[in-house]
Design an enzyme around this catalytic site. Structure first.
Site, PDB file in Angstrom:
ATOM      1  N   ASP A   9       3.573   0.611   9.249  1.00  0.00           N
ATOM      2  CA  ASP A   9       3.128  -0.709   8.798  1.00  0.00           C
ATOM      3  C   ASP A   9       1.903  -0.430   7.930  1.00  0.00           C
ATOM      4  OD1 ASP A   9       1.796  -3.112   8.513  1.00  0.00           O
ATOM      5  OD2 ASP A   9       2.005  -3.695  10.607  1.00  0.00           O
ATOM      6  N   ASP A  33       3.183  -8.677   1.450  1.00  0.00           N
ATOM      7  CA  ASP A  33       2.084  -9.533   0.986  1.00  0.00           C
ATOM      8  C   ASP A  33       1.570 -10.390   2.147  1.00  0.00           C
ATOM      9  OD1 ASP A  33       0.369 -10.861  -0.728  1.00  0.00           O
ATOM     10  OD2 ASP A  33       1.927 -11.922  -1.847  1.00  0.00           O
ATOM     11  N   GLY A 124      12.018  -5.425  -1.767  1.00  0.00           N
ATOM     12  CA  GLY A 124      12.326  -6.427  -0.753  1.00  0.00           C
ATOM     13  C   GLY A 124      12.876  -7.673  -1.414  1.00  0.00           C
TER      14      GLY A 124
HETATM   15  N1  APR Z   1       4.299  -2.321   5.720  1.00  0.00           N
HETATM   16  C1  APR Z   1       5.010  -1.576   4.839  1.00  0.00           C
HETATM   17  N2  APR Z   1       6.065  -2.053   4.159  1.00  0.00           N
HETATM   18  C2  APR Z   1       6.424  -3.339   4.389  1.00  0.00           C
HETATM   19  C3  APR Z   1       5.727  -4.186   5.284  1.00  0.00           C
HETATM   20  C4  APR Z   1       4.624  -3.626   5.974  1.00  0.00           C
HETATM   21  N3  APR Z   1       3.891  -4.334   6.836  1.00  0.00           N
HETATM   22  N4  APR Z   1       6.328  -5.406   5.278  1.00  0.00           N
HETATM   23  C5  APR Z   1       7.372  -5.339   4.425  1.00  0.00           C
HETATM   24  N5  APR Z   1       7.441  -4.086   3.886  1.00  0.00           N
HETATM   25  C6  APR Z   1       8.388  -3.525   2.930  1.00  0.00           C
HETATM   26  C7  APR Z   1       9.731  -4.212   2.812  1.00  0.00           C
HETATM   27  O1  APR Z   1      10.579  -3.769   3.847  1.00  0.00           O
HETATM   28  C8  APR Z   1      10.190  -3.743   1.438  1.00  0.00           C
HETATM   29  O2  APR Z   1      10.803  -2.456   1.533  1.00  0.00           O
HETATM   30  O3  APR Z   1       7.838  -3.675   1.629  1.00  0.00           O
HETATM   31  C9  APR Z   1       8.882  -3.575   0.658  1.00  0.00           C
HETATM   32  C10 APR Z   1       8.642  -4.609  -0.418  1.00  0.00           C
HETATM   33  O4  APR Z   1       9.182  -5.858  -0.015  1.00  0.00           O
HETATM   34  P1  APR Z   1       8.501  -7.267  -0.311  1.00  0.00           P
HETATM   35  O5  APR Z   1       7.295  -7.437   0.549  1.00  0.00           O
HETATM   36  O6  APR Z   1       9.557  -8.296  -0.199  1.00  0.00           O
HETATM   37  O7  APR Z   1       7.954  -7.123  -1.852  1.00  0.00           O
HETATM   38  P2  APR Z   1       8.722  -7.319  -3.252  1.00  0.00           P
HETATM   39  O8  APR Z   1      10.161  -7.010  -3.186  1.00  0.00           O
HETATM   40  O9  APR Z   1       7.863  -6.613  -4.267  1.00  0.00           O
HETATM   41  O10 APR Z   1       8.636  -8.886  -3.493  1.00  0.00           O
HETATM   42  C11 APR Z   1       7.403  -9.474  -3.805  1.00  0.00           C
HETATM   43  O11 APR Z   1       7.575 -11.110  -2.097  1.00  0.00           O
HETATM   44  O12 APR Z   1       6.275 -11.946  -0.448  1.00  0.00           O
HETATM   45  C12 APR Z   1       6.518 -11.998  -1.702  1.00  0.00           C
HETATM   46  O13 APR Z   1       4.371 -12.611  -2.592  1.00  0.00           O
HETATM   47  C13 APR Z   1       5.393 -11.627  -2.645  1.00  0.00           C
HETATM   48  O14 APR Z   1       6.532 -13.022  -4.165  1.00  0.00           O
HETATM   49  C14 APR Z   1       6.203 -11.672  -3.871  1.00  0.00           C
HETATM   50  C15 APR Z   1       7.471 -10.945  -3.484  1.00  0.00           C
END
Ligand code: APR
Length: 173
Positions: A9, A33, A124
């Site tokens: 995490d 985020d 993600g």
């Molecule tokens: N630690 C590490 N990795 C994480 C965590 C965490 N706590 N939480 C989620 N992830 C991983 C997800 O599993 C994914 O592989 O981070 C990666 C990126 O996923 P997202 O958070 O969905 O980011 P992204 O695809 O860049 O989308 C960005 O999502 O929440 C919104 O504000 C953000 O609108 C933006 C979009």
């Protein structure tokens, strides 16, 4: 090799800076985020709000990066970057994704930082296929590390499946 893959995490990592996969408003969201904002506490949202808007509602355009403090996080800083939304690969997604990694690393180096952890930006909600994202990210980081040999990079994968994709890209069989 100053690139390491970890399963964690990202909010728990005691590095100089963690990178947030944000959206252009920089006012929080879901995924990593949301986790970063929850763990950092309200000071992070306040710091993001204080960043100037470059156009209405946009504090960080796609492919760029901004830095704030880490507040209640173990990391001293958060570097917010905005990855591209995956549309199939013909809307400049690889160049924009590479730019996120490059700009984030350069911003960290400009602040005298040495350790930085990245999530799988865009992999993600934004839908970038990890098998395509990993080689793009690694090529950008490797090139940038030639200028910043002092930096140690962690690629923080949330689960083992994502980590195996990144390991394969780092050390192809
Ligand atoms: N630690 C590490 N990795 C994480 C965590 C965490 N706590 N939480 C989620 N992830 C991983 C997800 O599993 C994914 O592989 O981070 C990666 C990126 O996923 P997202 O958070 O969905 O980011 P992204 O695809 O860049 O989308 C960005 O999502 O929440 C919104 O504000 C953000 O609108 C933006 C979009």
């Amino acid at each position: 090799m100053n690139i390491e893959i970890v399963i964690a995490d990202i909010t728990r990592l005691g590095v100089d800076a963690i990178v947030n996969a944000a959206n252009p408003a920089l006012l929080g969201g879901g995924g990593v985020d949301g986790a970063i904002h929850r763990a950092a506490g309200p000071g992070l949202l306040e710091a993001c709000r204080a960043l100037p808007q470059v156009s209405p509602g946009v504090r960080c355009p796609v492919g760029e990066a901004r830095i704030t403090g880490g507040f209640a996080l173990p990391a001293r800083y958060v570097i917010h970057t905005v990855g591209p939304i995956w549309h199939g690969g013909d809307r400049d997604e690889p160049a924009l994704l590479a730019s996120c990694y490059r700009e984030s690393l350069q911003l960290a180096a400009a602040h005298g930082l040495h350790t930085i952890a990245f999530p799988a930006i865009s992999c993600g909600v934004y839908g970038y296929p990890p098998e395509r994202a990993a080689p793009v990210a690694l090529a950008a980081l490797r090139e940038c590390l030639l200028q910043h040999a002092e930096m140690q990079v962690q690629l923080c994968c949330f689960d083992a499946r994502m980590a195996s994709v990144w390991r394969e890209a780092l050390n192809p069989a």
